[in-house]
Enzyme design. Sequence first.
Site, PDB file in Angstrom:
ATOM      1  N   TYR A  52       0.853  -1.184   0.000  1.00 16.09           N
ATOM      2  CA  TYR A  52       0.000   0.000   0.000  1.00 16.09           C
ATOM      3  C   TYR A  52       0.894   1.241   0.000  1.00 16.09           C
ATOM      4  O   TYR A  52       1.554   1.543   0.986  1.00 16.09           O
ATOM      5  CB  TYR A  52      -0.903  -0.031   1.227  1.00 16.09           C
TER       6      TYR A  52
ATOM      7  N   LYS B  85      -1.472  -1.442  -4.006  1.00 19.75           N
ATOM      8  CA  LYS B  85      -2.530  -0.436  -3.969  1.00 19.75           C
ATOM      9  C   LYS B  85      -1.806   0.896  -4.134  1.00 19.75           C
ATOM     10  O   LYS B  85      -1.155   1.389  -3.218  1.00 19.75           O
ATOM     11  CB  LYS B  85      -3.302  -0.479  -2.658  1.00 19.75           C
TER      12      LYS B  85
END
Length: 292
Positions: A136, A164
């Site tokens: 992330y 992400k």
Amino acid sequence: MKKVLFKGSGVAVVTPFTDGGIDFETYGRLIDFQIESGTQAIISCGTTGESATLSESEHKSVISFAVERVNKRVPVIAGTGSNNTAHALEMSKFAQSAGADGLLVVTPYYNKTTQNGVVAHFHAIADSVNLPIMVYNVPARTGLDVLPATYAKLAKHENINCIKEANSNIGGLAKTISLAGDALNVYCGNDDEIVPFLSLGALGVVSVMANVAPRQVQDVCRLFFEGKIKESAELQISLIELCNALFCETNPTPVKYGVKLLGYGNGKVRLPLIEMEDKNRLETAMKKAGII
């Protein structure tokens, strides 16, 4: 190509609170609402889930509850990141034991490590578990940006599955994909950029907006994958006002108020976040989108 965790819209689900703890009744209803509305994955204890203000016992109980409530209907991806590698490793092992299908691991924040430190951090976690890891990257919050060459190194690890990406750098994403290829799956991390990400080969989005508009966000992805690019883009554009309203104050303050308007919880956030100030803007945007 590595295993695909999900394709389409995954929701970075909020964590509903009571005055003294977690509102599991509301959390369960919200999870059910998401799955019934077509959401393809539940991402628990991320930024939108206010993981930063969960105690360790709360964090673990939220992950366990999500796994049990979902009951294999869709994948559960558990947020286990930390700027303390040892703690991230411990939480990742717990999530695996609880039955999570994947791990959302934010880049180490505040410490401001080097790119080689990023690799060492993620390798330490990936070596300790047998679950696919979603890296992330959200430099606006962490002060650290993962560079394309670093992604290419991370992609070589069998357990580092996907990213992400929430840095709004489309050119950087294209370079990452050119370097990592099929060894790294990509998910959009910004609700206002879904179609551009899909056009470069992303498999979907980890969405905040899906908390209040799950069907619409999934439809943006579905239409694109069906080859209806124009319709997908038009739907994305029609949701921009709602998206902007959801981020007019620090996430997840607005979206917490949004799910309250839908009948899920009381909208409470934990300090240092405070109650939404411009409620009318979000209410207006939700009405325009046909949500309320």
